[in-house]
Design a protein around this motif. Structure first.
Motif, mmCIF file in Angstrom:
data_model
loop_
_atom_site.group_PDB
_atom_site.id
_atom_site.type_symbol
_atom_site.label_atom_id
_atom_site.label_comp_id
_atom_site.label_asym_id
_atom_site.label_seq_id
_atom_site.Cartn_x
_atom_site.Cartn_y
_atom_site.Cartn_z
ATOM 1 N N ILE A 29 0.852 -1.205 0.000
ATOM 2 C CA ILE A 29 0.000 0.000 0.000
ATOM 3 C C ILE A 29 0.884 1.251 0.000
ATOM 4 O O ILE A 29 0.642 2.202 -0.749
ATOM 5 N N VAL A 30 1.913 1.242 0.833
ATOM 6 C CA VAL A 30 2.818 2.407 0.889
ATOM 7 C C VAL A 30 3.518 2.579 -0.471
ATOM 8 O O VAL A 30 3.614 3.693 -0.994
ATOM 9 N N ARG A 31 3.969 1.477 -1.053
ATOM 10 C CA ARG A 31 4.571 1.551 -2.393
ATOM 11 C C ARG A 31 3.602 2.204 -3.378
ATOM 12 O O ARG A 31 3.964 3.126 -4.118
ATOM 13 N N ASP A 32 2.360 1.726 -3.399
ATOM 14 C CA ASP A 32 1.373 2.274 -4.328
ATOM 15 C C ASP A 32 1.099 3.750 -4.044
ATOM 16 O O ASP A 32 0.886 4.534 -4.975
ATOM 17 N N ALA A 33 1.073 4.121 -2.768
ATOM 18 C CA ALA A 33 0.834 5.531 -2.431
ATOM 19 C C ALA A 33 1.953 6.398 -3.012
ATOM 20 O O ALA A 33 1.696 7.489 -3.527
ATOM 21 N N PHE A 34 3.197 5.926 -2.962
ATOM 22 C CA PHE A 34 4.297 6.669 -3.593
ATOM 23 C C PHE A 34 4.097 6.761 -5.110
ATOM 24 O O PHE A 34 4.522 7.729 -5.737
ATOM 25 N N ASP A 35 3.444 5.757 -5.683
ATOM 26 C CA ASP A 35 3.188 5.776 -7.134
ATOM 27 C C ASP A 35 1.952 6.595 -7.492
ATOM 28 O O ASP A 35 1.567 6.637 -8.662
ATOM 29 N N GLY A 36 1.284 7.200 -6.487
ATOM 30 C CA GLY A 36 0.173 8.091 -6.778
ATOM 31 C C GLY A 36 -1.207 7.472 -6.617
ATOM 32 O O GLY A 36 -2.215 8.116 -6.904
ATOM 33 N N VAL A 37 -1.280 6.229 -6.149
ATOM 34 C CA VAL A 37 -2.587 5.618 -5.911
ATOM 35 C C VAL A 37 -3.202 6.270 -4.666
ATOM 36 O O VAL A 37 -2.509 6.490 -3.670
ATOM 37 N N ARG A 38 -4.496 6.593 -4.731
ATOM 38 C CA ARG A 38 -5.136 7.318 -3.639
ATOM 39 C C ARG A 38 -6.472 6.736 -3.207
ATOM 40 O O ARG A 38 -6.930 6.986 -2.101
ATOM 41 N N ARG A 39 -7.126 5.998 -4.091
ATOM 42 C CA ARG A 39 -8.491 5.552 -3.790
ATOM 43 C C ARG A 39 -8.532 4.083 -3.441
ATOM 44 O O ARG A 39 -7.814 3.264 -4.020
ATOM 45 N N PHE A 40 -9.470 3.746 -2.550
ATOM 46 C CA PHE A 40 -9.671 2.366 -2.129
ATOM 47 C C PHE A 40 -9.751 1.436 -3.341
ATOM 48 O O PHE A 40 -9.054 0.419 -3.406
ATOM 49 N N SER A 41 -10.598 1.788 -4.300
ATOM 50 C CA SER A 41 -10.806 0.891 -5.446
ATOM 51 C C SER A 41 -9.533 0.743 -6.285
ATOM 52 O O SER A 41 -9.297 -0.309 -6.881
ATOM 53 N N ASP A 42 -8.717 1.803 -6.319
ATOM 54 C CA ASP A 42 -7.469 1.711 -7.092
ATOM 55 C C ASP A 42 -6.426 0.861 -6.356
ATOM 56 O O ASP A 42 -5.679 0.109 -6.986
#
Lengths: 148, 148
Positions: A29-42
């Protein structure tokens, strides 16, 4: 960041950090947040994780002060999860995971995603422990000084 | 190290690394191994973890090529767990966990164990992501280039 209320009295920083983020889904999740993911569904689409596990990990990350919840930029009913300052400060940790994985978990020549400096397109340099004078430190050059 | 047989086809090095070591007990076993712990009973005493969990995590670490089993140095019936080359290569990761924990999970002035350069007694320097030219990189200066 304010020290999370549930932080133990454990004097080892590695142990405190591991108890908060020593979890596969949490790290992804932290990795994805660094990649710009922000929404639950994403997050769910990216990770292919069960909704209840994703909910649990997001809640823990918010409780730990690593993610913050905010209304979606476009308005509407969505809420978004964004890295706090303490979350952004996990960049070296995610990079250490990436670089160890690159060195140890891929066959020679096997393709993998790469982290590049946006401005130059150059791969990020290997991140290595260093002494105060800049010399690269190996594990056997260092000692943990425990509390008396 | 030979790529562990159970490594997925996942092209993201962070994901491969997280699936092997994204676990609290696993990270603490690796931390202890860097501190010189080698025997099952000593890991158990240090971590206060249930024997079945410790057995499972040690077995996974051996299967992943991070720890190796060898006969005790003094002989006798004991076996010891020691870091392989791939395990020693986790030093930056354990340091990243430590330094994030130090920065984010302790109150100002709260005591914690410290990692020092043995030769000088000086604390190890903060480990930061850097571009090829040595400049410190923030997360927003970097981009993941995914496989086409």
């Amino acid at each position: 960041m304010t020290k999370p209320a549930h932080t133990s009295n454990e004097p080892c920083p590695v142990a405190r950090a591991s108890s908060l983020i020593g979890d596969r889904w949490t790290l992804l999740i932290v990795r994805d947040a660094f990649d710009g993911v922000r929404r639950f569904s994403d997050f769910q689409r990216s990770l292919g994780v069960a909704r209840n596990i994703l909910s649990d990990r997001l809640r823990r990350l918010v409780d730990a002060g690593i993610l913050a919840v905010q209304p979606a930029r476009e308005g509407g009913a969505y809420q978004e999860y964004v890295l706090t300052e303490a979350g952004e400060d996990l960049f070296p940790l995610v990079l250490a995971l990436r670089q160890w994985g690159e060195r140890q978990l891929f066959s020679p020549g096997e393709a993998h995603s790469e982290l590049i400096e946006t401005a130059t397109g150059e791969p990020v340099a290997p991140m290595l422990p260093r002494a105060r004078d800049g010399k690269v430190l190996m594990a056997h050059d260092a000692t943990v000084r425990k509390l008396a």
